[in-house]
Design a protein around this motif. Structure first.
Motif, short mmCIF file in Angstrom:
data_model
loop_
_atom_site.label_atom_id
_atom_site.label_comp_id
_atom_site.label_asym_id
_atom_site.label_seq_id
_atom_site.Cartn_x
_atom_site.Cartn_y
_atom_site.Cartn_z
N LYS A 87 -65.80 -101.09 22.58
CA LYS A 87 -64.43 -101.56 22.48
C LYS A 87 -63.56 -100.56 21.73
O LYS A 87 -62.42 -100.30 22.12
CB LYS A 87 -64.39 -102.92 21.79
CG LYS A 87 -63.03 -103.57 21.78
CD LYS A 87 -63.11 -104.97 21.19
CE LYS A 87 -61.79 -105.68 21.30
NZ LYS A 87 -61.89 -107.07 20.82
N ALA A 88 -64.09 -99.97 20.68
CA ALA A 88 -63.31 -99.05 19.86
C ALA A 88 -62.93 -97.77 20.61
O ALA A 88 -61.82 -97.27 20.46
CB ALA A 88 -64.08 -98.69 18.59
N PHE A 94 -63.32 -102.01 28.26
CA PHE A 94 -64.04 -103.10 27.60
C PHE A 94 -63.38 -104.44 27.92
O PHE A 94 -64.05 -105.41 28.26
CB PHE A 94 -64.08 -102.87 26.08
CG PHE A 94 -64.94 -103.85 25.35
CD1 PHE A 94 -66.30 -103.59 25.16
CD2 PHE A 94 -64.41 -105.03 24.85
CE1 PHE A 94 -67.10 -104.50 24.49
CE2 PHE A 94 -65.21 -105.94 24.18
CZ PHE A 94 -66.56 -105.68 24.00
N GLU A 95 -62.06 -104.49 27.86
CA GLU A 95 -61.33 -105.72 28.15
C GLU A 95 -61.48 -106.11 29.62
O GLU A 95 -61.66 -107.29 29.95
CB GLU A 95 -59.85 -105.56 27.80
CG GLU A 95 -59.01 -106.80 28.06
CD GLU A 95 -59.45 -108.03 27.26
OE1 GLU A 95 -59.19 -109.16 27.73
OE2 GLU A 95 -60.04 -107.88 26.16
N LEU A 96 -61.42 -105.14 30.52
CA LEU A 96 -61.59 -105.42 31.95
C LEU A 96 -62.97 -106.03 32.21
O LEU A 96 -63.10 -107.03 32.91
CB LEU A 96 -61.42 -104.14 32.77
CG LEU A 96 -61.60 -104.28 34.28
CD1 LEU A 96 -60.58 -105.25 34.87
CD2 LEU A 96 -61.51 -102.92 34.94
N ILE A 97 -63.99 -105.47 31.61
CA ILE A 97 -65.34 -106.01 31.79
C ILE A 97 -65.44 -107.40 31.18
O ILE A 97 -66.03 -108.31 31.77
CB ILE A 97 -66.39 -105.05 31.19
CG1 ILE A 97 -66.44 -103.78 32.04
CG2 ILE A 97 -67.76 -105.71 31.10
CD1 ILE A 97 -67.23 -102.65 31.44
#
Length: 122
Positions: A87-88, A94-97
């Protein structure tokens, strides 16, 4: 193969390690940095002087965009079998997944089709 403590050990194929590093166009120093290893530690792995743990081989595989299975002679296919997204360092992906992981398969297929279409446009 089991070590003296009974833990599963994987034998790293040094030729494949070097091949993957070179294929990615990175130096030994850069490889060590990306793997968060000291340069001497990485050099010992690449020279065969030391055998990395399975956890370290996993890190190596992720950095070199291949699989543990390829680096340990369990397959001849160098393609990765998984990706680690942090995420970092990659918040959008990360948000899409995160958004897709609990969705219906047809939605995921539509997103993939859209991404593939974008990839082929000039």
């Amino acid at each position: 193969m089991l070590n003296s403590g009974g833990l599963l050990m994987a034998e790293l194929n040094i030729k494949r390690l070097i091949e993957c590093r070179e294929k990615n166009g990175i130096t030994k120093m850069e490889a060590a940095k990306r793997m968060q290893l000291s340069q001497p530690a990485y050099l010992r792995y690449e020279s065969g002087e030391r055998t990395p743990s399975i956890q370290t081989i996993n890190v190596i595989a992720n950095v070199l965009h291949t699989s543990v299975e390829y680096l340990t002679n369990q397959t001849d296919d160098p393609s990765p079998v998984s990706y680690t997204i942090y995420k970092a360092s990659d918040p959008e992906l990360f948000e899409l997944i995160s958004q897709c992981k609990d969705k219906e398969r047809n939605i995921i297929k539509r997103i993939l089709a859209y991404a593939t279409m974008l990839e082929t446009k000039p």
